[in-house]
Design an enzyme around this catalytic site. Structure first.
Site, PDB file in Angstrom:
ATOM      1  N   GLU A  50       0.835  -1.203   0.000  1.00  0.00           N
ATOM      2  CA  GLU A  50       0.000   0.000   0.000  1.00  0.00           C
ATOM      3  C   GLU A  50       0.871   1.256   0.000  1.00  0.00           C
ATOM      4  OE1 GLU A  50      -2.772   0.449   3.294  1.00  0.00           O
ATOM      5  OE2 GLU A  50      -4.471   0.322   1.938  1.00  0.00           O
ATOM      6  N   HIS A 108       6.573 -27.213  -0.904  1.00  0.00           N
ATOM      7  CA  HIS A 108       5.892 -28.329  -1.563  1.00  0.00           C
ATOM      8  C   HIS A 108       4.802 -27.824  -2.501  1.00  0.00           C
ATOM      9  CE1 HIS A 108       7.805 -31.432   1.073  1.00  0.00           C
ATOM     10  NE2 HIS A 108       8.061 -30.313   1.739  1.00  0.00           N
ATOM     11  N   LYS A 140     -14.253   1.200  -3.721  1.00  0.00           N
ATOM     12  CA  LYS A 140     -15.313   1.656  -2.814  1.00  0.00           C
ATOM     13  C   LYS A 140     -16.361   2.455  -3.587  1.00  0.00           C
ATOM     14  CE  LYS A 140     -12.238   2.046   1.162  1.00  0.00           C
ATOM     15  NZ  LYS A 140     -11.562   2.969   2.060  1.00  0.00           N
TER      16      LYS A 140
HETATM   17  O1  PA5 Z   1      -3.676   1.637   5.761  1.00  0.00           O
HETATM   18  C1  PA5 Z   1      -4.766   2.131   5.720  1.00  0.00           C
HETATM   19  O2  PA5 Z   1      -4.960   3.351   5.849  1.00  0.00           O
HETATM   20  C2  PA5 Z   1      -5.994   1.269   5.476  1.00  0.00           C
HETATM   21  O3  PA5 Z   1      -5.667  -0.076   5.400  1.00  0.00           O
HETATM   22  C3  PA5 Z   1      -6.983   1.454   6.630  1.00  0.00           C
HETATM   23  O4  PA5 Z   1      -6.370   1.107   7.831  1.00  0.00           O
HETATM   24  C4  PA5 Z   1      -8.238   0.610   6.415  1.00  0.00           C
HETATM   25  O5  PA5 Z   1      -8.844   0.953   5.206  1.00  0.00           O
HETATM   26  C5  PA5 Z   1      -9.225   0.799   7.556  1.00  0.00           C
HETATM   27  O6  PA5 Z   1      -9.559   2.145   7.681  1.00  0.00           O
HETATM   28  P1  PA5 Z   1     -10.309   2.693   8.941  1.00  0.00           P
HETATM   29  O7  PA5 Z   1      -9.421   2.533  10.130  1.00  0.00           O
HETATM   30  O8  PA5 Z   1     -10.591   4.148   8.642  1.00  0.00           O
HETATM   31  O9  PA5 Z   1     -11.584   1.895   9.102  1.00  0.00           O
END
Ligand code: PA5
Length: 426
Positions: free
Chosen positions: A278, A299, A414
Site C-alpha cells: 500500500e 511443496h 469503494k
Molecule cells: O492503511 C490504511 O490506511 C488502510 O488499510 C486502513 O487502515 C483501512 O482501510 C481501515 O480504515 P479505517 O481505520 O478508517 O476503518
C-alpha cells in the site's frame, strides 16, 4: 538487534554506492519534509506517545480480561492486520490463552459472520471496534450486526463495559456513536496512517486484552527508533534492506517474496504485505509483495521459485531462537527410518531446511535471497521489527519518489461498490 545478511542476494551494485542518496533521504524522513509528511507521527512515537492513555489501555485491559472469553476485534486493513500479526507472532497459534480472539469486520462474507455469531452465542464476549475514519463499510456493517447481538445478550448498560471503540479523537460516525452509547474510547492519532498504527491504541488495546506485554513492545520500538536513526549505511540494516530492494528491482526483480519458517509468522507476512504494497504500489511503480511459509510452501510454490520465470527475490525472516523446541525421539524399531534425526532438535531440522533451501534457490535457481534475522518472536522483537520495516518502507519509497503514506488507489473499488449498493451520496 536485527541483522541483514546480503551474502546470498546476488547484488550487482554495492549498497555503499547509495550512501549519498540515503544521507539526503534520511534528513527528509527525520525532518519530515517529504511527501506525506503529515503522516509521520510514527517516527518519534516511541517517545511522544500519550503516556496517560497508555496507562488507561492497561487498566481497561485488566478490567475486561476476565469477561472476555471471546475478544472480537472489528477492523480491516491497518485497523486489523497489525494486532493479528502481533498476537500470532508472540503467542503462537495454540497458546492456550483463556481468551479466544476472533477478527471480524474485515470481510463481507455472510458465512463468516453467521458462523462467528453461532460460535459466540453462549460465550462471554468483549468487542474492540477499530476504525480511524469510522465509516469503513466492512467494519461498520459487522459492528452493527455484532452490536445488536451484544445489546440483545447483555443490554445497553452492560455493553458500556464490554464495547471499546478505537477511532479518531473527534471526527467520524464511530466517535459520535461511541460517545452517545458511553463506550470506552481510545484515540488513533491524526498523523499515523492505518498500516503504521499497530504501535498506537489500534494494536495496543487488543494486544493488552490478550495478555501481550505492550510495555515490552514499546521498549523494542524505542530502541529501534534510537538505533536506526542513522544515515550510515554500514550501521543501519533497515536502510540496507531499503537499498537492496531498489538494487534488486533495478536488476529486473519486480516481486519480493517474504519467507518465514514459522507458521505463526503468516499474519506478520500479511501485515508486511500491506505495509509495503500500500505504501509503494503507485504511479505504475513498486515491487509486488508476496509471501510464503516454508517448508510448507516448498511443496507448492517452491517449484516456481526454483525453476519458474525469474521475477522474484526472497526476503527471509530468520528467527534465531524458536519460542519452543523439542528433541526428536528414538524409535527402537526405526520402522519409519527417521532415527538419523533422533536426539536432534526440531528447530535444528527447520534451520537445516532453511540453509538447504537458500542454497537451492540462490546457487541452483539463481534467485536472490535477503536474510533478515530477529532473535526471537517476543514482544520486544515485534516492537523493534515494526520500526525497522516502517523506516525501511519510508526510505525505499522515497528512493523512487513515491509518497509512502497515502493510498489513493483503494478508493476506486469503494466508489464502484457504493454505486452498486445504492449508498446515498448526500
Ligand atoms: O492503511 C490504511 O490506511 C488502510 O488499510 C486502513 O487502515 C483501512 O482501510 C481501515 O480504515 P479505517 O481505520 O478508517 O476503518
Amino acid at each position: 538487534m536485527m541483522k541483514l545478511n546480503t551474502s546470498h542476494a546476488l547484488l550487482k551494485e554495492s549498497i555503499e554506492s547509495y550512501q549519498e542518496k540515503v544521507n539526503e533521504l534520511h534528513k527528509v524522513i527525520f525532518e519530515r519534509t517529504g511527501a506525506g509528511n503529515d503522516f509521520m507521527g510514527w517516527v518519534d512515537w516511541a517517545e511522544t506517545y500519550d503516556k496517560a492513555e497508555f496507562e488507561r489501555i492497561l487498566q481497561v485491559a485488566e478490567k475486561v480480561k476476565d469477561k472476555a472469553e471471546v475478544l472480537l476485534v472489528c477492523g480491516i486493513g491497518g485497523s486489523y492486520l497489525g494486532a493479528r500479526a502481533a498476537i500470532e507472532m508472540i503467542q503462537g497459534l495454540y497458546s492456550g490463552n483463556k481468551t479466544e480472539v476472533i477478527f471480524v469486520g474485515n470481510t463481507f462474507s455472510s458465512t463468516y459472520i453467521a458462523q462467528v455469531l453461532k460460535h459466540i452465542q453462549d460465550k462471554s464476549v468483549v468487542m474492540n471496534v477499530i476504525s480511524k475514519s469510522g465509516t469503513t463499510t466492512e467494519t461498520a456493517l459487522a459492528f452493527r450486526v455484532l452490536r445488536e447481538f451484544m445489546e440483545n445478550k447483555y443490554g445497553k448498560e452492560e455493553c458500556k463495559e464490554r464495547i471499546i471503540a478505537t477511532t479518531d479523537k473527534a471526527r467520524g460516525t464511530l466517535k459520535a456513536l461511541a460517545d452517545k452509547e458511553g463506550y470506552e474510547t481510545f484515540v488513533i492519532p491524526d498523523d499515523i496512517g492505518g498500516r503504521y498504527s499497530v504501535i498506537t491504541p489500534v494494536g495496543l488495546v487488543p494486544l493488552a486484552i490478550m495478555g501481550v506485554d505492550i510495555k515490552k513492545i514499546m521498549a523494542g520500538l524505542y530502541d529501534a527508533y534510537k538505533e536506526l536513526n542513522t544515515a550510515d549505511l554500514s550501521k543501519n540494516p533497515a536502510y540496507q534492506y531499503a537499498v537492496c530492494r531498489r538494487i534488486l528491482q533495478n536488476q529486473g526483480y519486480d516481486v519480493e517474496m517474504f519467507v518465514a519458517y514459522e507458521p505463526q509468522l503468516a499474519m506478520l507476512a500479511e501485515w508486511w504485505k500491506q505495509l509495503l504494497g500500500e505504501s509503494e504500489g503507485k504511479d505504475g511503480k513498486g515491487i509486488l509483495p508476496d509471501s510464503a511459509n516454508f517448508s510448507t510452501d516448498l511443496h507448492s510454490l517452491g517449484q516456481f521459485i526454483q525453476e519458474g520465470k525469474k521475477v522474484l527475490f526472497e526476503t527471509i525472516l530468520e528467527v534465531e531462537n524458536p519460542t519452543e523446541d523439542l528433541l526428536i525421539p528414538t524409535d527402537a524399531e526405526n520402522s519409519d527410518q527417521m532415527n538419523y534425526l533422533a536426539g536432534k532438535s526440531y528447530d535444528w531440522v527447520n534451520k537445516m531446511a532453511c540453509l538447504g533451501t537458500i542454497e537451492a534457490h540462490e546457487v541452483t535457481g539463481g534467485v536472490p535471497n535477503l536474510i533478515i534475522s530477529i532473535p526471537d518472536m517476543k514482544e520486544y522483537s515485534f516492537g523493534y521489527l515494526c520500526y525497522f520495516f516502517f523506516i525501511a518502507t519510508a526510505m525505499t519509497c522515497y528512493m523512487i519518489d513515491i509518497n509512502p503514506f497515502n493510498q489513493p488507489g483503494v478508493e476506486i473499488y469503494k466508489k464502484n461498490m457504493f454505486r452498486l449498493l445504492g449508498k446515498p451520496t448526500k
